[in-house]
Write a protein that holds these residues in place. Structure first.
Motif, PDB file in Angstrom:
ATOM      1  N   VAL A 156     -40.404  66.307  11.680  1.00  0.00           N
ATOM      2  CA  VAL A 156     -39.236  66.314  10.783  1.00  0.00           C
ATOM      3  C   VAL A 156     -38.783  67.741  10.512  1.00  0.00           C
ATOM      4  O   VAL A 156     -37.580  68.044  10.565  1.00  0.00           O
ATOM      5  CB  VAL A 156     -39.552  65.568   9.467  1.00  0.00           C
ATOM      6  N   LEU A 157     -39.707  68.645  10.240  1.00  0.00           N
ATOM      7  CA  LEU A 157     -39.340  70.033   9.954  1.00  0.00           C
ATOM      8  C   LEU A 157     -38.709  70.722  11.164  1.00  0.00           C
ATOM      9  O   LEU A 157     -37.729  71.460  11.020  1.00  0.00           O
ATOM     10  CB  LEU A 157     -40.555  70.806   9.456  1.00  0.00           C
ATOM     11  N   ILE A 158     -39.245  70.474  12.336  1.00  0.00           N
ATOM     12  CA  ILE A 158     -38.675  71.068  13.551  1.00  0.00           C
ATOM     13  C   ILE A 158     -37.265  70.541  13.794  1.00  0.00           C
ATOM     14  O   ILE A 158     -36.341  71.309  14.089  1.00  0.00           O
ATOM     15  CB  ILE A 158     -39.591  70.796  14.764  1.00  0.00           C
ATOM     16  N   LEU A 159     -37.072  69.228  13.646  1.00  0.00           N
ATOM     17  CA  LEU A 159     -35.748  68.640  13.870  1.00  0.00           C
ATOM     18  C   LEU A 159     -34.749  69.097  12.810  1.00  0.00           C
ATOM     19  O   LEU A 159     -33.574  69.329  13.114  1.00  0.00           O
ATOM     20  CB  LEU A 159     -35.845  67.117  13.918  1.00  0.00           C
ATOM     21  N   LEU A 160     -35.197  69.262  11.566  1.00  0.00           N
ATOM     22  CA  LEU A 160     -34.310  69.780  10.525  1.00  0.00           C
ATOM     23  C   LEU A 160     -33.916  71.230  10.801  1.00  0.00           C
ATOM     24  O   LEU A 160     -32.770  71.626  10.535  1.00  0.00           O
ATOM     25  CB  LEU A 160     -34.966  69.668   9.154  1.00  0.00           C
ATOM     26  N   LEU A 161     -34.833  72.007  11.335  1.00  0.00           N
ATOM     27  CA  LEU A 161     -34.516  73.387  11.706  1.00  0.00           C
ATOM     28  C   LEU A 161     -33.459  73.417  12.810  1.00  0.00           C
ATOM     29  O   LEU A 161     -32.506  74.204  12.746  1.00  0.00           O
ATOM     30  CB  LEU A 161     -35.774  74.130  12.151  1.00  0.00           C
ATOM     31  N   ILE A 162     -33.616  72.553  13.804  1.00  0.00           N
ATOM     32  CA  ILE A 162     -32.620  72.473  14.877  1.00  0.00           C
ATOM     33  C   ILE A 162     -31.270  72.065  14.311  1.00  0.00           C
ATOM     34  O   ILE A 162     -30.233  72.639  14.668  1.00  0.00           O
ATOM     35  CB  ILE A 162     -33.088  71.498  15.973  1.00  0.00           C
ATOM     36  N   TRP A 163     -31.265  71.087  13.413  1.00  0.00           N
ATOM     37  CA  TRP A 163     -30.010  70.637  12.811  1.00  0.00           C
ATOM     38  C   TRP A 163     -29.368  71.764  11.990  1.00  0.00           C
ATOM     39  O   TRP A 163     -28.162  71.974  12.047  1.00  0.00           O
ATOM     40  CB  TRP A 163     -30.247  69.406  11.957  1.00  0.00           C
ATOM     41  N   PHE A 164     -30.179  72.508  11.247  1.00  0.00           N
ATOM     42  CA  PHE A 164     -29.666  73.634  10.473  1.00  0.00           C
ATOM     43  C   PHE A 164     -29.031  74.675  11.383  1.00  0.00           C
ATOM     44  O   PHE A 164     -27.936  75.174  11.104  1.00  0.00           O
ATOM     45  CB  PHE A 164     -30.785  74.260   9.640  1.00  0.00           C
ATOM     46  N   LEU A 165     -29.719  75.005  12.472  1.00  0.00           N
ATOM     47  CA  LEU A 165     -29.184  76.011  13.389  1.00  0.00           C
ATOM     48  C   LEU A 165     -27.890  75.539  14.043  1.00  0.00           C
ATOM     49  O   LEU A 165     -26.976  76.336  14.259  1.00  0.00           O
ATOM     50  CB  LEU A 165     -30.225  76.361  14.454  1.00  0.00           C
ATOM     51  N   ALA A 166     -27.807  74.241  14.347  1.00  0.00           N
ATOM     52  CA  ALA A 166     -26.596  73.719  14.984  1.00  0.00           C
ATOM     53  C   ALA A 166     -25.444  73.617  14.003  1.00  0.00           C
ATOM     54  O   ALA A 166     -24.298  73.886  14.363  1.00  0.00           O
ATOM     55  CB  ALA A 166     -26.879  72.349  15.594  1.00  0.00           C
ATOM     56  N   SER A 167     -25.721  73.234  12.774  1.00  0.00           N
ATOM     57  CA  SER A 167     -24.625  73.038  11.823  1.00  0.00           C
ATOM     58  C   SER A 167     -24.271  74.335  11.096  1.00  0.00           C
ATOM     59  O   SER A 167     -23.163  74.848  11.237  1.00  0.00           O
ATOM     60  CB  SER A 167     -24.977  71.944  10.816  1.00  0.00           C
ATOM     61  N   TYR A 168     -25.183  74.867  10.347  1.00  0.00           N
ATOM     62  CA  TYR A 168     -24.899  76.065   9.562  1.00  0.00           C
ATOM     63  C   TYR A 168     -24.901  77.316  10.435  1.00  0.00           C
ATOM     64  O   TYR A 168     -24.033  78.172  10.307  1.00  0.00           O
ATOM     65  CB  TYR A 168     -25.902  76.199   8.424  1.00  0.00           C
ATOM     66  N   GLY A 169     -25.893  77.399  11.319  1.00  0.00           N
ATOM     67  CA  GLY A 169     -26.004  78.583  12.156  1.00  0.00           C
ATOM     68  C   GLY A 169     -24.826  78.747  13.097  1.00  0.00           C
ATOM     69  O   GLY A 169     -24.167  79.787  13.120  1.00  0.00           O
ATOM     70  N   ALA A 170     -24.539  77.700  13.893  1.00  0.00           N
ATOM     71  CA  ALA A 170     -23.461  77.794  14.873  1.00  0.00           C
ATOM     72  C   ALA A 170     -22.088  77.739  14.220  1.00  0.00           C
ATOM     73  O   ALA A 170     -21.145  78.363  14.708  1.00  0.00           O
ATOM     74  CB  ALA A 170     -23.593  76.678  15.906  1.00  0.00           C
ATOM     75  N   GLY A 171     -21.953  77.002  13.130  1.00  0.00           N
ATOM     76  CA  GLY A 171     -20.650  76.848  12.495  1.00  0.00           C
ATOM     77  C   GLY A 171     -20.291  77.955  11.522  1.00  0.00           C
ATOM     78  O   GLY A 171     -19.113  78.186  11.258  1.00  0.00           O
ATOM     79  N   VAL A 172     -21.299  78.664  10.985  1.00  0.00           N
ATOM     80  CA  VAL A 172     -21.021  79.672   9.966  1.00  0.00           C
ATOM     81  C   VAL A 172     -21.586  81.045  10.361  1.00  0.00           C
ATOM     82  O   VAL A 172     -20.847  82.025  10.434  1.00  0.00           O
ATOM     83  CB  VAL A 172     -21.592  79.234   8.595  1.00  0.00           C
ATOM     84  N   ILE A 173     -22.885  81.107  10.581  1.00  0.00           N
ATOM     85  CA  ILE A 173     -23.538  82.404  10.800  1.00  0.00           C
ATOM     86  C   ILE A 173     -23.140  83.039  12.133  1.00  0.00           C
ATOM     87  O   ILE A 173     -22.780  84.213  12.188  1.00  0.00           O
ATOM     88  CB  ILE A 173     -25.074  82.260  10.709  1.00  0.00           C
ATOM     89  N   PHE A 174     -23.207  82.267  13.219  1.00  0.00           N
ATOM     90  CA  PHE A 174     -22.938  82.805  14.554  1.00  0.00           C
ATOM     91  C   PHE A 174     -21.539  82.481  15.061  1.00  0.00           C
ATOM     92  O   PHE A 174     -21.265  82.583  16.247  1.00  0.00           O
ATOM     93  CB  PHE A 174     -23.969  82.264  15.555  1.00  0.00           C
ATOM     94  N   LYS A 175     -20.635  82.101  14.164  1.00  0.00           N
ATOM     95  CA  LYS A 175     -19.307  81.656  14.607  1.00  0.00           C
ATOM     96  C   LYS A 175     -18.523  82.759  15.284  1.00  0.00           C
ATOM     97  O   LYS A 175     -17.794  82.497  16.236  1.00  0.00           O
ATOM     98  CB  LYS A 175     -18.529  81.040  13.460  1.00  0.00           C
ATOM     99  N   ASP A 176     -18.649  83.991  14.823  1.00  0.00           N
ATOM    100  CA  ASP A 176     -17.887  85.079  15.439  1.00  0.00           C
ATOM    101  C   ASP A 176     -18.285  85.292  16.898  1.00  0.00           C
ATOM    102  O   ASP A 176     -17.425  85.496  17.755  1.00  0.00           O
ATOM    103  CB  ASP A 176     -18.067  86.372  14.649  1.00  0.00           C
ATOM    104  N   GLU A 177     -19.595  85.232  17.171  1.00  0.00           N
ATOM    105  CA  GLU A 177     -20.059  85.381  18.554  1.00  0.00           C
ATOM    106  C   GLU A 177     -19.654  84.176  19.392  1.00  0.00           C
ATOM    107  O   GLU A 177     -19.274  84.312  20.547  1.00  0.00           O
ATOM    108  CB  GLU A 177     -21.583  85.560  18.598  1.00  0.00           C
TER     109      GLU A 177
END
Length: 86
Positions: free
Chosen positions: A18-39
């Motif tokens: 569950v923790l690994i899958l939540l981390l992947i989901w966080f990276l895909a949603s918040y990470g790709a959509g907000v943090i890494f959006k400029d790149e």
């Protein structure tokens, strides 16, 4: 191995999944959509910037895929520990 030890290992593995899958989901949603959006916005898919696409649709696709991955992982885990109903 006692039933108590078996149950503890089962739940420890379940929580790890569950923790690994939540981390992947966080990276895909918040990470790709907000943090890494400029790149990611330097890449275009169908005329849309990739950062925008992940923020609008990509995170939902990743979430649905993670649901299927979790089901598969739990079926294997149930069989490993003898909790499958079949």
């Amino acid at each position: 191995m006692t039933n108590s030890d078996k149950a503890k290992r089962y739940w420890r593995t379940n929580i790890k999944y569950v923790l690994i899958l939540l981390l992947i989901w966080f990276l895909a949603s918040y990470g790709a959509g907000v943090i890494f959006k400029d790149e990611l916005n330097t890449i275009k898919i169908g005329g849309f910037k990739l950062g925008f696409w992940f923020a609008q649709q990509g995170a939902m696709y990743v979430f649905v895929i993670l649901i299927f991955v979790y089901v598969r992982l739990m079926n294997k885990l149930d069989k490993t520990y003898g909790y499958d109903v079949d």
